[in-house]
Design a protein around this motif. Structure first.
Motif, PDB file in Angstrom:
ATOM      1  N   SER A 127       0.715  -1.401  -0.018  1.00  0.00           N
ATOM      2  CA  SER A 127      -0.108   0.113  -0.192  1.00  0.00           C
ATOM      3  C   SER A 127       0.885   1.247   0.096  1.00  0.00           C
ATOM      4  O   SER A 127       0.717   2.056   0.973  1.00  0.00           O
ATOM      5  CB  SER A 127      -0.862   0.143   1.320  1.00  0.00           C
ATOM      6  OG  SER A 127      -1.926  -1.180   1.212  1.00  0.00           O
ATOM      7  N   GLU A 143       0.621   3.670  -4.681  1.00  0.00           N
ATOM      8  CA  GLU A 143      -0.490   4.325  -4.980  1.00  0.00           C
ATOM      9  C   GLU A 143      -0.341   5.738  -4.556  1.00  0.00           C
ATOM     10  O   GLU A 143      -0.958   6.765  -5.101  1.00  0.00           O
ATOM     11  CB  GLU A 143      -1.729   3.601  -4.746  1.00  0.00           C
ATOM     12  CG  GLU A 143      -1.913   3.974  -3.170  1.00  0.00           C
ATOM     13  CD  GLU A 143      -1.287   2.529  -2.308  1.00  0.00           C
ATOM     14  OE1 GLU A 143      -2.006   2.498  -1.079  1.00  0.00           O
ATOM     15  OE2 GLU A 143      -0.727   1.881  -3.032  1.00  0.00           O
ATOM     16  N   THR A 145       1.156  -4.742  -2.878  1.00  0.00           N
ATOM     17  CA  THR A 145      -0.336  -4.317  -2.843  1.00  0.00           C
ATOM     18  C   THR A 145      -0.841  -2.899  -3.164  1.00  0.00           C
ATOM     19  O   THR A 145       0.060  -2.075  -2.651  1.00  0.00           O
ATOM     20  CB  THR A 145      -0.917  -4.800  -1.408  1.00  0.00           C
ATOM     21  OG1 THR A 145      -0.273  -3.995  -0.609  1.00  0.00           O
ATOM     22  CG2 THR A 145      -0.336  -6.165  -1.157  1.00  0.00           C
ATOM     23  N   PRO A 202      -4.293  -0.423  -4.319  1.00  0.00           N
ATOM     24  CA  PRO A 202      -6.112  -0.363  -4.433  1.00  0.00           C
ATOM     25  C   PRO A 202      -6.062  -0.564  -6.127  1.00  0.00           C
ATOM     26  O   PRO A 202      -5.312   0.029  -6.798  1.00  0.00           O
ATOM     27  CB  PRO A 202      -6.091   1.027  -4.084  1.00  0.00           C
ATOM     28  CG  PRO A 202      -5.015   1.720  -4.053  1.00  0.00           C
ATOM     29  CD  PRO A 202      -3.992   0.938  -3.681  1.00  0.00           C
ATOM     30  N   PHE A 210     -11.873  -0.081  -6.752  1.00  0.00           N
ATOM     31  CA  PHE A 210     -11.850   0.532  -5.027  1.00  0.00           C
ATOM     32  C   PHE A 210     -13.039   1.411  -5.007  1.00  0.00           C
ATOM     33  O   PHE A 210     -13.758   1.294  -3.972  1.00  0.00           O
ATOM     34  CB  PHE A 210     -10.714   1.272  -4.920  1.00  0.00           C
ATOM     35  CG  PHE A 210     -10.380   1.901  -3.701  1.00  0.00           C
ATOM     36  CD1 PHE A 210     -10.096   0.863  -2.534  1.00  0.00           C
ATOM     37  CD2 PHE A 210     -10.629   3.251  -3.204  1.00  0.00           C
ATOM     38  CE1 PHE A 210      -9.820   1.505  -1.195  1.00  0.00           C
ATOM     39  CE2 PHE A 210     -10.635   3.623  -2.193  1.00  0.00           C
ATOM     40  CZ  PHE A 210     -10.212   2.945  -0.855  1.00  0.00           C
ATOM     41  N   ASP A 245      -9.916  10.308  -1.924  1.00  0.00           N
ATOM     42  CA  ASP A 245      -8.548  10.295  -2.695  1.00  0.00           C
ATOM     43  C   ASP A 245      -7.676  11.460  -2.207  1.00  0.00           C
ATOM     44  O   ASP A 245      -6.368  11.207  -1.940  1.00  0.00           O
ATOM     45  CB  ASP A 245      -8.687  10.846  -4.289  1.00  0.00           C
ATOM     46  CG  ASP A 245      -9.453   9.379  -4.957  1.00  0.00           C
ATOM     47  OD1 ASP A 245      -9.764   8.339  -4.163  1.00  0.00           O
ATOM     48  OD2 ASP A 245      -9.932   9.511  -5.964  1.00  0.00           O
ATOM     49  N   HIS A 280      -4.223   9.172  -2.844  1.00  0.00           N
ATOM     50  CA  HIS A 280      -4.235   8.137  -3.687  1.00  0.00           C
ATOM     51  C   HIS A 280      -3.979   8.907  -5.067  1.00  0.00           C
ATOM     52  O   HIS A 280      -4.964   9.659  -5.407  1.00  0.00           O
ATOM     53  CB  HIS A 280      -5.485   7.314  -3.960  1.00  0.00           C
ATOM     54  CG  HIS A 280      -5.408   6.357  -2.862  1.00  0.00           C
ATOM     55  ND1 HIS A 280      -6.712   5.376  -2.624  1.00  0.00           N
ATOM     56  CD2 HIS A 280      -4.750   5.845  -1.730  1.00  0.00           C
ATOM     57  CE1 HIS A 280      -6.266   4.697  -1.497  1.00  0.00           C
ATOM     58  NE2 HIS A 280      -5.056   4.935  -1.146  1.00  0.00           N
ATOM     59  N   TYR A 318      -5.394   4.186  -9.523  1.00  0.00           N
ATOM     60  CA  TYR A 318      -5.989   2.987  -9.193  1.00  0.00           C
ATOM     61  C   TYR A 318      -5.660   1.975 -10.413  1.00  0.00           C
ATOM     62  O   TYR A 318      -6.521   1.910 -11.308  1.00  0.00           O
ATOM     63  CB  TYR A 318      -7.493   3.223  -8.867  1.00  0.00           C
ATOM     64  CG  TYR A 318      -7.757   4.025  -7.718  1.00  0.00           C
ATOM     65  CD1 TYR A 318      -7.580   3.438  -6.529  1.00  0.00           C
ATOM     66  CD2 TYR A 318      -7.902   5.130  -7.747  1.00  0.00           C
ATOM     67  CE1 TYR A 318      -7.899   3.984  -5.279  1.00  0.00           C
ATOM     68  CE2 TYR A 318      -8.610   6.047  -6.622  1.00  0.00           C
ATOM     69  CZ  TYR A 318      -8.498   5.463  -5.338  1.00  0.00           C
ATOM     70  OH  TYR A 318      -8.527   6.176  -4.428  1.00  0.00           O
ATOM     71  N   VAL A 375     -14.093  -3.594   2.292  1.00  0.00           N
ATOM     72  CA  VAL A 375     -13.794  -2.318   2.025  1.00  0.00           C
ATOM     73  C   VAL A 375     -14.637  -1.272   2.647  1.00  0.00           C
ATOM     74  O   VAL A 375     -14.407  -0.381   3.259  1.00  0.00           O
ATOM     75  CB  VAL A 375     -13.796  -1.901   0.542  1.00  0.00           C
ATOM     76  CG1 VAL A 375     -13.334  -0.398   0.140  1.00  0.00           C
ATOM     77  CG2 VAL A 375     -12.441  -2.719  -0.152  1.00  0.00           C
ATOM     78  N   GLY A 431     -11.324  -4.347  -4.037  1.00  0.00           N
ATOM     79  CA  GLY A 431     -10.971  -3.112  -3.891  1.00  0.00           C
ATOM     80  C   GLY A 431      -9.397  -3.014  -4.171  1.00  0.00           C
ATOM     81  O   GLY A 431      -8.857  -1.803  -4.364  1.00  0.00           O
ATOM     82  N   CYS A 432      -8.711  -4.008  -3.861  1.00  0.00           N
ATOM     83  CA  CYS A 432      -7.079  -3.901  -3.871  1.00  0.00           C
ATOM     84  C   CYS A 432      -6.674  -5.312  -4.524  1.00  0.00           C
ATOM     85  O   CYS A 432      -7.493  -6.237  -4.776  1.00  0.00           O
ATOM     86  CB  CYS A 432      -6.574  -4.108  -2.542  1.00  0.00           C
ATOM     87  SG  CYS A 432      -6.960  -2.627  -1.450  1.00  0.00           S
TER      88      CYS A 432
END
Length: 251
Positions: free
Chosen positions: A77, A80, A105, A107, A111, A133, A138, A141, A170, A237-238
């Protein structure tokens, strides 16, 4: 690979406080690892865990390690959030040995579709998504195809893309986020990120980058996904993406 994590020497790209990686290592066993994170406070917490041989407080585009020094790079994560992603992907390629794995990993394209959306009247879903966002910082995506296009110029290609965190999961995260980070972000008039506000208020606990339950869930996904599990046909979502550096690409 054994127990969901590649063997050999690894780099934890954007390690944060190291909590998630420590949970992964409880299943996979110890690995020789270097951590990097641009946030000095997070890097200092990661050093205290004792799972890294070194932790560098630097960005992902300027890692102070030699060429082709790592068998794998892990990033949870993080990608992004990076505005200029190309230099970071180039740095990952430089650091990986031929046939080295890049596991991350992020999103995915669905998402927003997994979110419940606004609860206040008069707020459109489009405005709500922009707010989310901005708060989460973020920048993209992307799904497996977009990541393939971005990785290919650096001599890497995607081996698999596995979805995780379905719409229900999510939305549970979304509900918690509304009354925690979302409130803090709103009170700061959207000028400061929640982590900055939490630290200023003394609410940021050492070793707690994410809720333990969520950290355990993501760790399970990493362990299962890296061993070839499939996501099925549900909306997720991911994504857990696994890419490999071409053997023919020089460091």
């Amino acid at each position: 690979m054994k127990n969901g994590l590649p063997e050999g020497r690894g780099l934890d790209l954007g390690c944060g406080d190291g909590l998630l990686t420590r949970i992964v290592l409880q299943a996979a066993g110890p690995r020789e690892m270097i951590g990097i994170d641009p946030d000095p406070a997070e890097a200092a917490q990661a050093r205290q865990l004792g799972i890294y041989s070194a932790v560098h407080a630097v960005g992902g585009d300027r890692v102070p390690e030699g060429d082709a020094r790592f068998d794998w790079v892990l990033s949870n994560s993080v990608l992004e959030h990076i505005e200029q992603i190309e230099p970071v992907l180039g740095e990952v390629a430089r650091l990986l040995r031929p046939n080295g794995k890049f596991v991350f990993t992020v999103p995915g394209p669905e998402f927003h579709a997994c979110l419940r959306g606004p609860v206040l009247p008069g707020v459109s879903r489009a405005d709500y998504f922009r707010h989310v966002d901005d708060r989460l910082a973020h920048r993209r995506y992307w799904g497996p195809a977009e990541w393939q296009a971005a990785l290919a110029p650096h001599g890497m290609h995607v081996l698999s893309g596995i979805g995780y965190l379905d719409a229900g999961q999510v939305r549970r995260w979304e509900s918690i986020s509304r009354v925690t980070a979302g409130v803090l972000y709103g009170l700061a008039a959207r000028r400061r990120q929640p982590i900055e506000i939490q630290r200023g208020l003394g609410l940021r606990k050492p070793g707690r980058r994410m809720p333990l339950r969520l950290a355990g869930m993501v760790a399970n996904v990493l362990s299962a996904g890296l061993n070839g599990s499939v996501a099925g046909s549900r909306k997720f979502g991911c994504y857990l993406i696994t890419a490999i550096k071409s053997e023919s690409v020089a460091a």
